[in-house]
Motif scaffolding. Structure first.
Motif, PDB file in Angstrom:
ATOM      1  N   LYS A  57       1.005  -1.150  -0.014  1.00  0.00           N
ATOM      2  CA  LYS A  57      -0.002   0.078   0.096  1.00  0.00           C
ATOM      3  C   LYS A  57       0.978   1.163   0.025  1.00  0.00           C
ATOM      4  CE  LYS A  57      -4.017  -2.256   1.989  1.00  0.00           C
ATOM      5  NZ  LYS A  57      -5.145  -1.719   2.385  1.00  0.00           N
ATOM      6  N   PHE A  58       0.662   2.034  -0.876  1.00  0.00           N
ATOM      7  CA  PHE A  58       1.542   3.522  -0.894  1.00  0.00           C
ATOM      8  C   PHE A  58       0.945   4.662  -1.908  1.00  0.00           C
ATOM      9  CE2 PHE A  58       1.666   0.344  -4.444  1.00  0.00           C
ATOM     10  CZ  PHE A  58       1.843   0.958  -5.705  1.00  0.00           C
ATOM     11  N   THR A  59       1.646   5.419  -1.804  1.00  0.00           N
ATOM     12  CA  THR A  59       1.348   6.528  -2.510  1.00  0.00           C
ATOM     13  C   THR A  59       2.158   7.089  -3.702  1.00  0.00           C
ATOM     14  OG1 THR A  59       0.615   7.627  -0.377  1.00  0.00           O
ATOM     15  CG2 THR A  59       0.557   9.214  -2.268  1.00  0.00           C
ATOM     16  N   ILE A  60       1.452   7.194  -4.924  1.00  0.00           N
ATOM     17  CA  ILE A  60       2.120   7.457  -6.083  1.00  0.00           C
ATOM     18  C   ILE A  60       1.568   8.892  -6.890  1.00  0.00           C
ATOM     19  CG2 ILE A  60       1.008   5.708  -7.558  1.00  0.00           C
ATOM     20  CD1 ILE A  60       4.113   5.622  -8.769  1.00  0.00           C
ATOM     21  N   LYS A  61       1.969   9.829  -7.059  1.00  0.00           N
ATOM     22  CA  LYS A  61       1.457  11.004  -7.485  1.00  0.00           C
ATOM     23  C   LYS A  61       0.133  11.320  -7.016  1.00  0.00           C
ATOM     24  CE  LYS A  61       3.763  10.466 -12.029  1.00  0.00           C
ATOM     25  NZ  LYS A  61       3.767  10.133 -13.600  1.00  0.00           N
ATOM     26  N   ALA A  62       0.217  11.344  -5.587  1.00  0.00           N
ATOM     27  CA  ALA A  62      -0.981  11.801  -4.975  1.00  0.00           C
ATOM     28  C   ALA A  62      -2.167  10.644  -4.914  1.00  0.00           C
ATOM     29  CB  ALA A  62      -1.425  13.174  -5.294  1.00  0.00           C
ATOM     30  N   SER A  63      -1.943   9.708  -5.683  1.00  0.00           N
ATOM     31  CA  SER A  63      -3.143   8.474  -5.502  1.00  0.00           C
ATOM     32  C   SER A  63      -2.619   7.142  -4.450  1.00  0.00           C
ATOM     33  CB  SER A  63      -3.176   7.932  -6.850  1.00  0.00           C
ATOM     34  OG  SER A  63      -3.705   8.986  -7.681  1.00  0.00           O
ATOM     35  N   LYS A  64      -3.523   6.798  -3.535  1.00  0.00           N
ATOM     36  CA  LYS A  64      -3.321   5.917  -2.696  1.00  0.00           C
ATOM     37  C   LYS A  64      -3.696   4.701  -3.608  1.00  0.00           C
ATOM     38  CE  LYS A  64      -3.077   8.297   1.037  1.00  0.00           C
ATOM     39  NZ  LYS A  64      -2.085   8.275   1.574  1.00  0.00           N
ATOM     40  N   VAL A  65      -2.525   3.781  -3.715  1.00  0.00           N
ATOM     41  CA  VAL A  65      -2.539   2.541  -4.384  1.00  0.00           C
ATOM     42  C   VAL A  65      -2.373   1.219  -3.611  1.00  0.00           C
ATOM     43  CG1 VAL A  65      -1.466   1.286  -6.501  1.00  0.00           C
ATOM     44  CG2 VAL A  65      -1.655   3.909  -6.385  1.00  0.00           C
ATOM     45  N   THR A  66      -2.973   0.035  -3.999  1.00  0.00           N
ATOM     46  CA  THR A  66      -2.717  -1.037  -3.468  1.00  0.00           C
ATOM     47  C   THR A  66      -2.384  -2.054  -4.742  1.00  0.00           C
ATOM     48  OG1 THR A  66      -4.413  -0.629  -1.649  1.00  0.00           O
ATOM     49  CG2 THR A  66      -3.426  -2.978  -1.997  1.00  0.00           C
ATOM     50  N   ALA A  67      -0.966  -2.781  -4.143  1.00  0.00           N
ATOM     51  CA  ALA A  67      -0.531  -3.678  -5.350  1.00  0.00           C
ATOM     52  C   ALA A  67      -0.577  -5.122  -4.833  1.00  0.00           C
ATOM     53  CB  ALA A  67       0.634  -3.316  -5.827  1.00  0.00           C
ATOM     54  N   HIS A  68      -0.960  -6.026  -5.353  1.00  0.00           N
ATOM     55  CA  HIS A  68      -0.756  -7.196  -5.276  1.00  0.00           C
ATOM     56  C   HIS A  68       0.268  -8.208  -5.949  1.00  0.00           C
ATOM     57  CE1 HIS A  68      -4.506  -7.455  -2.507  1.00  0.00           C
ATOM     58  NE2 HIS A  68      -4.726  -6.403  -3.479  1.00  0.00           N
ATOM     59  N   PHE A  69       1.163  -8.882  -5.300  1.00  0.00           N
ATOM     60  CA  PHE A  69       2.142  -9.694  -5.783  1.00  0.00           C
ATOM     61  C   PHE A  69       2.285 -11.076  -5.670  1.00  0.00           C
ATOM     62  CE2 PHE A  69       3.971  -5.178  -5.879  1.00  0.00           C
ATOM     63  CZ  PHE A  69       4.441  -5.060  -7.016  1.00  0.00           C
ATOM     64  N   ASP A  70       2.541 -11.937  -6.356  1.00  0.00           N
ATOM     65  CA  ASP A  70       2.754 -13.358  -6.177  1.00  0.00           C
ATOM     66  C   ASP A  70       4.221 -13.391  -5.566  1.00  0.00           C
ATOM     67  OD1 ASP A  70       4.454 -13.777  -8.282  1.00  0.00           O
ATOM     68  OD2 ASP A  70       2.813 -14.924  -9.011  1.00  0.00           O
ATOM     69  N   ARG A  71       4.592 -14.606  -5.227  1.00  0.00           N
ATOM     70  CA  ARG A  71       5.949 -15.001  -4.591  1.00  0.00           C
ATOM     71  C   ARG A  71       7.101 -14.818  -5.446  1.00  0.00           C
ATOM     72  NH1 ARG A  71       6.723 -14.411   0.914  1.00  0.00           N
ATOM     73  NH2 ARG A  71       4.543 -14.913   1.814  1.00  0.00           N
ATOM     74  N   ASP A  72       6.652 -14.772  -6.832  1.00  0.00           N
ATOM     75  CA  ASP A  72       7.604 -14.865  -7.897  1.00  0.00           C
ATOM     76  C   ASP A  72       7.717 -13.443  -8.574  1.00  0.00           C
ATOM     77  OD1 ASP A  72       8.362 -17.711  -7.879  1.00  0.00           O
ATOM     78  OD2 ASP A  72       6.448 -18.064  -9.223  1.00  0.00           O
ATOM     79  N   GLY A  73       7.069 -12.502  -7.735  1.00  0.00           N
ATOM     80  CA  GLY A  73       7.339 -11.146  -8.322  1.00  0.00           C
ATOM     81  C   GLY A  73       6.268 -10.706  -9.235  1.00  0.00           C
TER      82      GLY A  73
END
Length: 148
Positions: A57-73
């Motif tokens: 969970k992070f901020t990028i260009k003033a947007s709150k974003v959630t990103a999901h990754f598997d164990r392989d990236g």
């Protein structure tokens, strides 16, 4: 009351996030490399993990974003809050025709497997409506909540 309903709606949409354990650091080079390559300039990053997934969970260009990754990236899905002006024209047009008496309270954009969908919360004088919208303009009602 509006804020409570909005918070409950967001909590329901992100309920899967509650299943994740917070992880201050990520000891998976593949995931970190993929994140740093995909989201250059991200700030305020918080990591959560399960046995088979990492969530940032992070901020990028003033947007709150959630990103999901598997164990392989591999990036599995992303979500972010957007404004109603960022919705596709066909979605806005259909909303205006089908729900003319309701105003848009919040919009979450989801991207997964090459498809983009939107979860939209509408408000009228008597209730809230939570919809799922496809980028093609199709609408599905997820919930209707009556105001007290």
């Amino acid at each position: 009351m509006k804020k409570l309903i909005a918070i409950l709606t967001i909590a329901a949409v992100f309920s899967s996030s509650a299943l994740f354990a917070r992880d201050a650091t990520v000891n998976n080079k593949k995931v970190m490399d993929a994140f740093n390559k995909e989201f250059v300039g991200a700030s305020d990053v918080s990591w959560y993990s399960t046995a088979d997934k990492y969530v940032a969970k992070f901020t990028i260009k003033a947007s709150k974003v959630t990103a999901h990754f598997d164990r392989d990236g591999n990036l599995l899905a992303t979500s972010r809050y957007i404004t109603d002006t960022e919705l596709p024209l066909n979605v806005i047009t259909r909303l205006m025709k089908k729900f003319p008496d309701q105003k848009i309270q919040n919009v979450v954009e989801y991207e997964a497997e090459g498809a983009t969908t939107y979860v939209i919360t509408l408000e009228s004088d008597s209730h809230w409506t939570v919809l799922k919208a496809a980028s093609t303009g199709g609408l599905t009602t997820l919930k209707k909540l009556r105001k007290a």
